[in-house]
Design an enzyme around this catalytic site. Structure first.
Site, PDB file in Angstrom:
ATOM      1  N   ASN A  10       0.834  -1.239   0.140  1.00 15.58           N
ATOM      2  CA  ASN A  10       0.174  -0.022   0.020  1.00 15.58           C
ATOM      3  C   ASN A  10       1.054   1.228  -0.050  1.00 15.58           C
ATOM      4  O   ASN A  10       1.496   1.454   1.052  1.00 15.58           O
ATOM      5  CB  ASN A  10      -0.896  -0.137   1.234  1.00 15.58           C
ATOM      6  CG  ASN A  10      -1.636   1.284   1.409  1.00 15.58           C
ATOM      7  OD1 ASN A  10      -1.799   2.068   0.583  1.00 15.58           O
ATOM      8  ND2 ASN A  10      -2.123   1.713   2.678  1.00 15.58           N
ATOM      9  N   TRP A  11       0.910   1.907  -1.153  1.00 15.37           N
ATOM     10  CA  TRP A  11       1.776   3.216  -1.046  1.00 15.37           C
ATOM     11  C   TRP A  11       1.203   4.369  -0.786  1.00 15.37           C
ATOM     12  O   TRP A  11       1.853   5.362  -0.752  1.00 15.37           O
ATOM     13  CB  TRP A  11       2.230   3.490  -2.702  1.00 15.37           C
ATOM     14  CG  TRP A  11       3.286   2.462  -3.343  1.00 15.37           C
ATOM     15  CD1 TRP A  11       3.638   1.063  -2.676  1.00 15.37           C
ATOM     16  CD2 TRP A  11       3.708   2.077  -4.818  1.00 15.37           C
ATOM     17  NE1 TRP A  11       4.531   0.459  -3.533  1.00 15.37           N
ATOM     18  CE2 TRP A  11       4.426   0.756  -4.617  1.00 15.37           C
ATOM     19  CE3 TRP A  11       3.213   2.896  -5.609  1.00 15.37           C
ATOM     20  CZ2 TRP A  11       4.919   0.707  -5.935  1.00 15.37           C
ATOM     21  CZ3 TRP A  11       4.045   2.666  -6.997  1.00 15.37           C
ATOM     22  CH2 TRP A  11       4.796   1.170  -7.031  1.00 15.37           C
ATOM     23  N   LYS A  12       0.046   4.112  -0.275  1.00 20.87           N
ATOM     24  CA  LYS A  12      -0.589   5.392   0.469  1.00 20.87           C
ATOM     25  C   LYS A  12      -0.347   6.566  -0.277  1.00 20.87           C
ATOM     26  O   LYS A  12      -0.461   6.719  -1.559  1.00 20.87           O
ATOM     27  CB  LYS A  12      -0.091   5.556   1.979  1.00 20.87           C
ATOM     28  CG  LYS A  12       0.133   4.436   2.753  1.00 20.87           C
ATOM     29  CD  LYS A  12       0.317   4.611   4.153  1.00 20.87           C
ATOM     30  CE  LYS A  12       0.517   3.219   4.959  1.00 20.87           C
ATOM     31  NZ  LYS A  12       0.193   3.220   6.322  1.00 20.87           N
ATOM     32  N   HIS A  96      -9.522   0.499   4.936  1.00 29.00           N
ATOM     33  CA  HIS A  96      -8.201   0.653   5.412  1.00 29.00           C
ATOM     34  C   HIS A  96      -8.349   1.787   6.760  1.00 29.00           C
ATOM     35  O   HIS A  96      -9.133   2.352   6.799  1.00 29.00           O
ATOM     36  CB  HIS A  96      -7.186   1.358   4.669  1.00 29.00           C
ATOM     37  CG  HIS A  96      -5.698   1.449   5.058  1.00 29.00           C
ATOM     38  ND1 HIS A  96      -5.514   2.338   5.838  1.00 29.00           N
ATOM     39  CD2 HIS A  96      -4.774   0.638   4.809  1.00 29.00           C
ATOM     40  CE1 HIS A  96      -4.092   2.052   6.271  1.00 29.00           C
ATOM     41  NE2 HIS A  96      -3.767   0.823   5.677  1.00 29.00           N
ATOM     42  N   GLU A  98      -6.801   3.928   7.935  1.00 29.69           N
ATOM     43  CA  GLU A  98      -6.579   5.692   7.841  1.00 29.69           C
ATOM     44  C   GLU A  98      -7.945   6.077   7.056  1.00 29.69           C
ATOM     45  O   GLU A  98      -8.318   7.145   7.323  1.00 29.69           O
ATOM     46  CB  GLU A  98      -5.322   5.817   6.843  1.00 29.69           C
ATOM     47  CG  GLU A  98      -4.104   5.499   7.580  1.00 29.69           C
ATOM     48  CD  GLU A  98      -2.705   4.898   6.899  1.00 29.69           C
ATOM     49  OE1 GLU A  98      -2.808   5.261   5.546  1.00 29.69           O
ATOM     50  OE2 GLU A  98      -1.835   4.537   7.725  1.00 29.69           O
ATOM     51  N   GLU A 168      -5.457  -5.812  10.273  1.00 34.67           N
ATOM     52  CA  GLU A 168      -4.349  -4.651  10.616  1.00 34.67           C
ATOM     53  C   GLU A 168      -4.575  -4.144  11.866  1.00 34.67           C
ATOM     54  O   GLU A 168      -5.522  -2.894  12.027  1.00 34.67           O
ATOM     55  CB  GLU A 168      -4.293  -3.534   9.520  1.00 34.67           C
ATOM     56  CG  GLU A 168      -3.999  -4.392   8.081  1.00 34.67           C
ATOM     57  CD  GLU A 168      -3.223  -3.145   7.124  1.00 34.67           C
ATOM     58  OE1 GLU A 168      -2.242  -3.210   6.742  1.00 34.67           O
ATOM     59  OE2 GLU A 168      -4.060  -2.002   6.874  1.00 34.67           O
ATOM     60  N   GLY A 174       2.205   1.852  10.573  1.00 34.78           N
ATOM     61  CA  GLY A 174       3.162   2.573  10.550  1.00 34.78           C
ATOM     62  C   GLY A 174       3.792   3.215  11.711  1.00 34.78           C
ATOM     63  O   GLY A 174       4.391   4.377  12.008  1.00 34.78           O
ATOM     64  N   SER A 214       3.447  -2.517  10.126  1.00 35.99           N
ATOM     65  CA  SER A 214       5.087  -2.776  10.161  1.00 35.99           C
ATOM     66  C   SER A 214       5.703  -3.973   9.768  1.00 35.99           C
ATOM     67  O   SER A 214       6.565  -4.325  10.532  1.00 35.99           O
ATOM     68  CB  SER A 214       5.296  -2.191  11.517  1.00 35.99           C
ATOM     69  OG  SER A 214       5.024  -1.034  11.986  1.00 35.99           O
ATOM     70  N   GLY A 235       2.973  -1.442   4.406  1.00 33.75           N
ATOM     71  CA  GLY A 235       2.939   0.003   3.813  1.00 33.75           C
ATOM     72  C   GLY A 235       4.189   0.488   3.664  1.00 33.75           C
ATOM     73  O   GLY A 235       4.768   0.325   2.403  1.00 33.75           O
ATOM     74  N   GLY A 236       4.937   0.926   4.792  1.00 37.81           N
ATOM     75  CA  GLY A 236       6.219   1.616   4.541  1.00 37.81           C
ATOM     76  C   GLY A 236       7.301   0.886   3.707  1.00 37.81           C
ATOM     77  O   GLY A 236       7.804   1.418   2.999  1.00 37.81           O
TER      78      GLY A 236
HETATM   79  C1  PEP Z   1      -0.466  -0.120   5.800  1.00 30.59           C
HETATM   80  O1  PEP Z   1      -0.686   0.954   5.216  1.00 30.59           O
HETATM   81  O2  PEP Z   1      -1.643  -1.041   5.556  1.00 30.59           O
HETATM   82  C2  PEP Z   1       0.339  -0.517   6.602  1.00 30.59           C
HETATM   83  C3  PEP Z   1       0.440  -1.821   7.428  1.00 30.59           C
HETATM   84  O3  PEP Z   1       1.737   0.181   6.879  1.00 30.59           O
HETATM   85  P1  PEP Z   1       2.818  -0.016   7.570  1.00 30.59           P
HETATM   86  O4  PEP Z   1       3.474  -1.485   7.157  1.00 30.59           O
HETATM   87  O5  PEP Z   1       3.954   1.119   7.251  1.00 30.59           O
HETATM   88  O6  PEP Z   1       2.816  -0.300   8.939  1.00 30.59           O
END
Ligand code: PEP
Length: 254
Positions: A10-12, A96, A98, A168, A174, A214, A235-236
């Site tokens: 997920n590049w957000k 998600h 966010e 999640e 994040g 993470s 994500g990251g």
């Molecule tokens: C996400 O955005 O779904 C996520 C899990 O982010 P991260 O891996 O950065 O925690």
């Protein structure tokens, strides 16, 4: 039945079209000769076309980070499921954390998004998870079951079979704070039990449940070793081709 692992990035709200093309190119190189897993990338809407063009000769699925319940209409700022399909997408993230937090999305609205994605032929990747306060109040399982019931319980078995669930925990997204493999497994097992009660044992065995929060090359192997964890939503670490490839090749990591 053995479930095919799925690793999703997920590049957000990162990458311009040019940056997405460059990252897609780097992913193509890093993921040449990939293992037997499904791979999906979710860039921002404005970078979908550039990434689809870059990945057209690969099996990597490109998806939208969100989708509107209606196919078209006066919904300023939104993108519909048929539009995602026409842009070359094969999947959509729904629910998600966010979007739950910042756009106040929940319940029936998310159920409509799931149905819209299915109707257009997209794979819905439905996200659920508890906050830290909910976990500390011992309510993680209740919250997650509630989110699943609100959005998915109305689906038929054949519709549900096309959904991927991503657990999640909000406190791990994040933050660098990853759930222990055992904490994640406990919730994944509860989700699988809920699937069994809702649609039967066959679907409980076959539906994929990803973990997100993470995930990095250094911790993916322990997570993937859990019996009810079928992949990761990242994500990251998906914004770097080498680290995402390290996650995709989790079987090779120490
Ligand atoms: C996400 O955005 O779904 C996520 C899990 O982010 P991260 O891996 O950065 O925690």
């Amino acid at each position: 039945m053995s479930r095919r692992p799925m690793l999703a990035g997920n590049w957000k709200m990162f990458t311009t079209p040019a940056e997405a093309a460059a990252l897609g190119r780097a992913m193509r190189t890093a993921l040449m000769d990939p293992p037997a897993v499904d791979i999906a990338l979710f860039p921002p809407f404005t970078s979908i076309a550039a990434l689809v063009a870059e990945l057209k000769a690969t099996d990597i699925i490109v998806g939208g980070q969100d989708v509107h319940p209606e196919p078209e209409g006066a919904f300023t700022g939104n993108v519909s499921a048929p539009m995602l399909v026409a842009a070359g997408c094969g999947a959509a993230l729904i629910g998600h954390s966010e979007r739950r937090t910042y756009e106040k999305e929940a319940g029936e609205y998310l159920a409509r998004k799931v149905r819209a994605a299915l109707a257009a032929g997209l794979m819905p990747v439905f996200c659920c998870g508890e906050t830290l306060a909910e976990r500390e109040a011992n309510k993680a399982l209740e919250i997650v079951r509630g989110q699943l019931s609100d959005a998915l319980a109305g689906l038929t078995g054949s519709e549900a079979a096309r959904v991927v669930i991503a657990y999640e925990p909000v406190w791990a997204i994040g933050t660098g704070r990853v759930a222990t493999p055992e904490q994640a497994q406990e919730v994944h097992a509860a989700i699988r039990a809920w699937i069994g009660l809702t649609w039967g044992a066959g679907l409980a065995r076959s539906m994929r449940i990803l973990y997100g929060g993470s995930v990095k090359p250094a911790n993916v192997r322990g997570i993937m070793a859990q019996p009810d964890i079928d992949g990761a939503l990242v994500g990251g670490a998906s914004l770097n081709a080498d680290s995402f490839a390290g996650i995709v090749r989790f079987q090779d990591t120490e």
